[in-house]
Each structure stands twice: as structure tokens, then as C-alpha cells.
Design a protein around this motif. Structure first.
Motif, short mmCIF file in Angstrom:
data_model
loop_
_atom_site.label_atom_id
_atom_site.label_comp_id
_atom_site.label_asym_id
_atom_site.label_seq_id
_atom_site.Cartn_x
_atom_site.Cartn_y
_atom_site.Cartn_z
N UNK A 37 0.85 -1.18 0.00
CA UNK A 37 0.00 0.00 0.00
C UNK A 37 0.89 1.24 0.00
N UNK A 38 0.52 2.21 -0.78
CA UNK A 38 1.26 3.46 -0.86
C UNK A 38 1.00 4.30 0.39
N UNK A 39 2.05 4.82 1.00
CA UNK A 39 1.92 5.65 2.20
C UNK A 39 1.53 7.08 1.83
N UNK A 40 2.36 7.74 0.98
CA UNK A 40 2.02 9.09 0.53
C UNK A 40 2.84 9.46 -0.70
N UNK A 41 2.38 10.49 -1.37
CA UNK A 41 3.06 11.08 -2.52
C UNK A 41 3.15 12.57 -2.23
N UNK A 42 4.31 13.18 -2.51
CA UNK A 42 4.46 14.62 -2.33
C UNK A 42 4.81 15.24 -3.67
N UNK A 43 4.08 16.29 -4.04
CA UNK A 43 4.26 16.95 -5.33
C UNK A 43 4.51 18.44 -5.10
N UNK A 44 5.58 18.94 -5.69
CA UNK A 44 5.85 20.38 -5.64
C UNK A 44 5.03 21.06 -6.74
N UNK A 45 4.43 22.18 -6.43
CA UNK A 45 3.57 22.89 -7.37
C UNK A 45 4.03 24.33 -7.55
N UNK A 46 3.70 24.92 -8.70
CA UNK A 46 4.12 26.30 -8.97
C UNK A 46 3.21 27.33 -8.31
N UNK A 47 1.94 26.96 -8.05
CA UNK A 47 0.98 27.89 -7.45
C UNK A 47 0.10 27.10 -6.50
N UNK A 48 0.40 27.18 -5.22
CA UNK A 48 -0.33 26.39 -4.22
C UNK A 48 -1.82 26.70 -4.21
N UNK A 49 -2.19 27.95 -4.43
CA UNK A 49 -3.60 28.32 -4.45
C UNK A 49 -4.35 27.60 -5.57
N UNK A 50 -3.78 27.63 -6.79
CA UNK A 50 -4.41 26.93 -7.92
C UNK A 50 -4.44 25.42 -7.68
N UNK A 51 -3.35 24.89 -7.15
CA UNK A 51 -3.30 23.45 -6.87
C UNK A 51 -4.35 23.06 -5.84
N UNK A 52 -4.50 23.88 -4.80
CA UNK A 52 -5.48 23.59 -3.75
C UNK A 52 -6.89 23.60 -4.32
#
Length: 128
Positions: A1-16
Motif C-alpha cells: 500500500x502506498x503511504x504518501x506522494x508529495x508533489x511540488x507545485x508552482x501555485x499552491x492556491x491553484x493546486x489547492x
């Protein structure tokens, strides 16, 4: 089972905004929130989005380069894929491979492929 994935984004507001809507549709709930990031969790797996430092944004992201190509999630059914496809279209989210949709992954692979704000490919797949 996958524990977590972390992704860096250019615009946290848009990503959220994008990921909050999509992951909410798949029963993920906000798990953690801090100034530079947010995560959503479903069962024991969570997905983290972190604001990229300004100095690294210029390099950009492309799924064909070395690194993460896409994230694929299970839908509940083919009907769920169809409903989500309609919601994606209503939100003007780019759907990929429209000429082969919903079988872009092959004759036995019912799915919708689309892009997030940083052009990361996302896939929602109906169970067999």
C-alpha cells in the motif's frame, strides 16, 4: 500500500482549488495544512502538495521528462468516469486524448485522462 506522494507545485492556491475539488470527489479529506502546503488523505494514503520555491519554478514541469508521469485513481464505475468527465468539461479542465476517450488506455481500459494546473497528467480509471 502506498503511504504518501508529495508533489511540488508552482501555485499552491491553484493546486489547492484543483486538487481539493477532484480529491473531494474521491472521498479524500484535508489531512494537513500549513503556509507552504496542504495534504489530503483517504484511508491510510495521503497526497501532499507543496509550494515550489520561486527559484525553482523557472525550470517548469513536463510529464515526459524524468520524474513522475501521472497519478491514476480508481473510479467507482464507468458511470462515475462519465460523471467526472462531464464535471471536468464544465470546469474547463483539459481532457487528454479526446479522440480516443474513454478508451485512450486501450479497449479494456475505461478512463478519463486530464491535466492539473502544472500539466501533471491525472487519470480516473473504472474498475474491470
Amino acid at each position: 500500500m502506498l503511504h504518501h506522494v508529495e508533489i511540488n507545485v508552482s501555485d499552491l492556491s491553484k493546486a489547492t482549488e484543483f486538487w481539493g475539488w477532484f480529491l473531494g470527489e474521491l472521498n479524500y479529506e484535508v489531512y494537513q495544512r500549513w503556509d507552504e502546503g496542504i495534504s489530503w488523505k483517504c484511508n491510510m494514503t495521503y497526497i501532499v502538495f507543496v509550494q515550489t520555491e520561486e527559484r525553482f519554478i523557472q525550470a517548469g514541469y513536463h510529464r515526459a521528462r524524468v520524474g513522475l508521469n501521472h497519478l491514476a485513481f480508481y473510479a467507482d464505475s464507468r458511470k462515475h468516469v462519465d460523471q467526472m468527465t462531464e464535471k471536468l468539461r464544465n470546469k474547463h479542465i483539459p481532457i487528454l486524448y479526446q479522440d480516443r476517450h474513454p478508451f485512450a488506455g486501450g479497449a479494456d481500459h475505461y478512463a478519463v485522462f486530464f491535466e492539473g494546473p502544472d500539466r501533471l497528467k491525472v487519470e480516473l480509471v473504472a474498475p474491470d
